[in-house]
Write a protein that holds these residues in place. Structure first.
Motif, mmCIF file in Angstrom:
data_model
loop_
_atom_site.group_PDB
_atom_site.id
_atom_site.type_symbol
_atom_site.label_atom_id
_atom_site.label_comp_id
_atom_site.label_asym_id
_atom_site.label_seq_id
_atom_site.Cartn_x
_atom_site.Cartn_y
_atom_site.Cartn_z
ATOM 1 N N GLY A 122 10.148 -1.581 -10.560
ATOM 2 C CA GLY A 122 10.935 -0.580 -9.845
ATOM 3 C C GLY A 122 10.162 0.620 -9.375
ATOM 4 N N ALA A 123 8.903 0.732 -9.777
ATOM 5 C CA ALA A 123 8.121 1.924 -9.429
ATOM 6 C C ALA A 123 7.477 1.770 -8.059
ATOM 7 C CB ALA A 123 7.044 2.163 -10.484
ATOM 8 N N PRO A 124 7.194 2.884 -7.397
ATOM 9 C CA PRO A 124 6.458 2.795 -6.133
ATOM 10 C C PRO A 124 5.044 2.299 -6.377
ATOM 11 C CG PRO A 124 6.653 5.083 -6.843
ATOM 12 C CD PRO A 124 7.526 4.277 -7.756
ATOM 13 N N LEU A 165 6.224 -4.511 -20.430
ATOM 14 C CA LEU A 165 7.343 -5.405 -20.694
ATOM 15 C C LEU A 165 8.530 -4.625 -21.240
ATOM 16 C CD1 LEU A 165 8.133 -8.447 -20.687
ATOM 17 C CD2 LEU A 165 7.398 -8.525 -23.069
ATOM 18 N N ALA A 166 8.250 -3.597 -22.058
ATOM 19 C CA ALA A 166 9.318 -2.758 -22.595
ATOM 20 C C ALA A 166 9.871 -1.795 -21.555
ATOM 21 C CB ALA A 166 8.808 -1.974 -23.806
ATOM 22 N N HIS A 167 9.090 -1.540 -20.508
ATOM 23 C CA HIS A 167 9.501 -0.632 -19.433
ATOM 24 C C HIS A 167 9.267 -1.337 -18.084
ATOM 25 C CE1 HIS A 167 9.782 2.773 -22.241
ATOM 26 N NE2 HIS A 167 8.702 2.262 -22.795
ATOM 27 N N PRO A 168 10.027 -2.397 -17.798
ATOM 28 C CA PRO A 168 9.744 -3.195 -16.597
ATOM 29 C C PRO A 168 9.830 -2.407 -15.304
ATOM 30 C CG PRO A 168 11.869 -3.793 -17.563
ATOM 31 C CD PRO A 168 11.179 -2.926 -18.556
ATOM 32 N N VAL A 199 0.846 -1.186 0.000
ATOM 33 C CA VAL A 199 0.000 0.000 0.000
ATOM 34 C C VAL A 199 0.886 1.241 0.000
ATOM 35 C CG1 VAL A 199 -0.188 0.029 2.528
ATOM 36 C CG2 VAL A 199 -1.941 1.167 1.140
ATOM 37 N N ALA A 200 0.529 2.203 -0.846
ATOM 38 C CA ALA A 200 1.202 3.500 -0.844
ATOM 39 C C ALA A 200 0.452 4.437 0.090
ATOM 40 C CB ALA A 200 1.233 4.078 -2.255
ATOM 41 N N GLU A 201 1.186 5.332 0.728
ATOM 42 C CA GLU A 201 0.594 6.333 1.618
ATOM 43 C C GLU A 201 -0.396 5.695 2.605
ATOM 44 O OE1 GLU A 201 -1.145 9.012 -1.188
ATOM 45 O OE2 GLU A 201 0.775 9.837 -1.825
#
Length: 760
Positions: free
Chosen positions: A411-413, A403-406, A224-226
């Motif tokens: 890696g993203a929040p 898939l092109a930007h895994p 969970v974010a925030e």
């Protein structure tokens, strides 16, 4: 099996070895622990010792201290980090000191409540505590006893809404003694469900105040974010946050798998998933397989069983919504006992039901959110075990872009949870429920927030509430809660019958899409054909039929914009946030090849249309710009596909939460138009988020189409499985020209940059 051995087993599978596009490794982490608290009573200490618990991880000890000090708490630590002990231990200690005290545990699913019941029963064995579940499966003969004597009641928000709050007078003694409320898997309280649950929790806390109690609340989530903001949005309170994780973690490896660069994938995602699961099952690697839909789950099960043959096929099973409670419990136990080597499921198994030690997870399609992705990955490797996860990207534009930007997923929040308790449709329903439970004072309305005072006055004007003696009253003895479905789509469900035998249940709206006449319906690997959909009687009648075919509903959508709420202008285009009416009708169904999904034939249907008043985006497309030998209508259709495919990434939602439509010439403006809208009455704020990120969204849509080497558009870039027009009338070149203008770039610049990056 060591992690290296496990990896080697996976790399022996051809589909992994030859088509992996990205690998991510996460090293093992040692745990950090503390001695047991010194203030534990001897029976509680003995209960822990009997279970082999001699210490607490850092986050467990911190939660114990904060809850014992009277604080509300949010625990946001990783999957399989022992979050349940964060609340079980301090609550059991509190109940041992005050035997008349009570605790209410809320879980988003019945399966999770049943699972936690067993763990809590083990922990409380010898403490003379009565622990019980109270949900729709609880026999009526046991309910009065549970109300009177259970010290810990495990339930779900739906049962709290339907079976406890409307009958709160029968729960008077329990509520007067309620000291603790547990809100487990808090990240699941999103969208329509979360918006309703924010009101349900306010209704509960309001009644607790009436009965003279102010229970502490502890919420947990691994993804969970925030978390503090979500806790406040759900409860109206603030909480102490615990996010330092002291539990040990095993080594994890993640494969992101797609078709080979520059080659067409001849097989569907279902076939590739079935092949991988078959190989893993033959190697004895215990696996959980996540599919995006109920029908996909059944399709993959049938494929795997056919590949394995008897008797190995009996060790593979499916699990999804719509099964009876007895079927679900039996499957869970078989998987826990290792009677099953593979379980193919929807996200119904995404949450923390304990199914024993898992070696691997396979995802048939990339999950629809980052939170869901990590929940699924986290089902393997529990208890510090090593694990491997495989995510198979389908030939779908959104998944191919990820898939092109895994790093957008791995890696993203984690995306913030979106809820909208101020949604007028939800607020009006919930205010009626609250007023039925107890007349509402103006001060209580102000405390509820989210526009409640204005909503109450509107309900008085419409006759749904009455104002008398300084209070808002509900003018009926019958509770309105039964007409409010917390999970959206209306309160009605239909029963699926084979002869006179119930096969399962389905929401009414889903039945028009999946259980219309002549539809093929899959259940536990068996296929059925729908003979009749009787909406008046809320019954679907089916007959058993072996077939390799499948069906897919065909819908048509008409949009009527109403009021402009905001807008952005850029490069000659105008993107407006508007309230709108959206009318959708299921007008037919396609017959599909069950193996490849290729359409074979379309048949008409005559079902009632449904109109949705919601909030959406209206992209106005000028028709007077220079047209470089392109079909404008086909280009606008392509822009609808491109924007619609990537909108869930930027809105942080499930693809089903958003709908789309397009017009070559919209009658109101005499311009081209693309519409995207929240798929729930009143909207949930998703399109507001899209408007704020419109520039990045347009650029991503351009990249999605530009990077694909196909000539005319394909399932990886331009085509959509949700297209009402069956992906006809699309023009890739024209779509790119429109997207160039929207994104403020050019195809030549993009290709030059791509060549330079590849050279580097």
């Amino acid at each position: 099996m060591t992690h290296e051995q496990l990896l080697n087993e996976f790399l022996l599978v051809e589909s992994i070895a030859n088509s992996t596009r990205a690998i991510r490794s996460f090293p093992a982490q040692p745990g950090s622990s503390n001695p047991l608290p010194v203030d534990l009573t001897p029976p509680v200490t003995h209960a822990l010792t009997q279970l082999g618990i001699a210490h607490l991880y850092d986050h467990q000890r911190k939660a114990y201290e904060l809850l014992r000090a009277g604080q509300d708490v949010v625990v946001a630590t990783g999957t399989s980090s022992g979050k349940s002990l964060c609340y079980n231990l301090p609550i059991l200690q509190g109940l041992s000191e005050e035997p008349v005290a009570r605790a209410l545990y809320l879980y988003p699913t019945k399966a999770l409540a049943q699972d936690q019941l067993g763990k809590l029963a083990d922990l409380s064995r010898g403490l003379d505590f009565r622990v019980a579940t109270f949900d729709g499966d609880t026999p009526k003969s046991q309910r009065a006893t549970i109300r009177k004597s259970a010290q810990v009641v495990l339930t779900n928000p739906d049962m709290l809404h339907l079976g406890i709050l409307p009958q709160h007078e029968t729960w008077r003694a329990f509520l007067r003694s309620l000291r603790y409320i547990v809100l487990d898997e808090m990240h699941t309280y999103r969208g329509v469900f979360g918006s309703h649950c924010a009101w349900v929790l306010r209704r509960l806390l309001r009644l607790c105040a009436w009965y003279g109690t102010r229970p502490q609340i502890v919420a947990t989530s691994a993804t969970v974010a925030e978390p503090e903001l979500l806790f406040t949005a759900l409860t109206g309170r603030t909480a102490e946050l615990i996010e330092i994780d002291g539990s040990p973690q095993g080594q994890r490896t993640l494969f992101l798998v797609g078709s080979l660069e520059g080659q067409d994938d001849p097989d569907s995602g279902n076939v590739r998933t079935a092949a991988l699961v078959t190989s893993l099952a033959q190697r004895g690697i215990k696996t959980m397989v996540f599919c995006r839909a109920r029908s996909t789950t059944e399709t993959v099960l049938r494929m795997v069983r056919k590949r394995l043959g008897s008797p190995a096929a009996e060790r593979v099973e499916s699990y999804r919504g719509g099964y009876t409670a007895e079927q679900r419990r039996s499957i869970e136990q078989r998987f826990f006992r290792d009677d099953l080597v593979a379980l193919i499921t929807t996200n119904a198994m995404e949450l923390g039901v304990d199914v024993g030690a898992l070696d691997s997870v396979v995802m048939n399609g990339l999950p629809t959110s980052i939170a869901s992705f990590w929940q699924q990955v986290g089902r393997a490797g529990r208890g510090g075990r090593d694990s491997v996860s495989v995510a198979i990207a389908r030939d779908d534009p959104r998944e191919q872009f990820l898939l092109a930007h895994p790093d957008l997923m791995v890696g993203a929040p984690i995306e913030p949870v979106v809820i909208a308790p101020q949604n007028p449709h939800i607020a009006r329903q919930q205010l009626r429920c609250a007023a039925h439970e107890r007349p509402i004072s103006p001060d209580e309305l102000v405390a509820m927030g989210v526009g409640a005072p204005a909503m109450a006055d509107e309900l008085v004007d419409s006759g749904d509430l009455q104002w008398s003696a300084g209070r808002y009253f509900y003018p009926s003895h019958d509770s309105p809660a039964g007409n409010v479905n917390l999970r959206g789509g209306g309160a009605d469900v239909v029963t699926l019958l084979v002869g006179t035998t119930p096969l399962g249940t389905m929401e009414r709206w889903r039945a028009t899409m999946e259980a219309h006449e002549h539809a093929i319906y899959l259940h536990q690997g068996q296929s059925y054909r729908v003979v009749e959909l009787d909406l008046r009687a809320s019954v679907v009648r089916l007959v058993r039929e072996d077939t390799e075919l499948a069906t897919q509903a065909v819908a048509q959508t008409v949009v009527e914009p109403r009021v402009v709420l905001g807008f952005e202008e850029f490069r000659g285009f105008r993107l407006e946030l508007v309230s709108m009416d959206v009318t959708t009708a299921v007008v037919g169904y396609r017959v599909l090849d069950g193996r490849t999904g290729a359409p074979e034939q379309v048949h008409p249907l005559d079902l009632p249309a449904q109109t949705l008043r919601t909030v959406g985006l209206h992209l106005r497309i000028p028709v007077d710009f220079e047209q470089v030998e392109m079909g404008l209508a086909q280009a606008i259709h392509g822009v609808e596909h491109a924007l619609g495919s990537l909108a869930p990434i930027f809105a942080g939602c499930d693809p089903s939460d958003l709908g789309t439509a397009w017009y070559s010439i919209f009658p109101d403006t005499l311009q081209g138009a693309v519409f995207l809208f929240d798929s729930f009455e009143g909207g949930l704020g998703l399109c507001e988020r899209l408007l704020r990120s419109s520039a990045a969204w347009m650029e991503a849509a351009f990249e999605l189409i530009a990077k694909c080497d196909c000539a005319e558009g394909c399932p990886r870039c331009l085509m959509s499985s949700r297209c009402e027009g069956q992906n006809r009338e699309l023009d890739k070149a024209g779509t790119l020209l429109l997207l160039e203008r929207l994104a403020g770039t050019s195809l030549l610049e993009f290709r030059r940059s791509r060549r330079e990056n590849n050279a580097d």
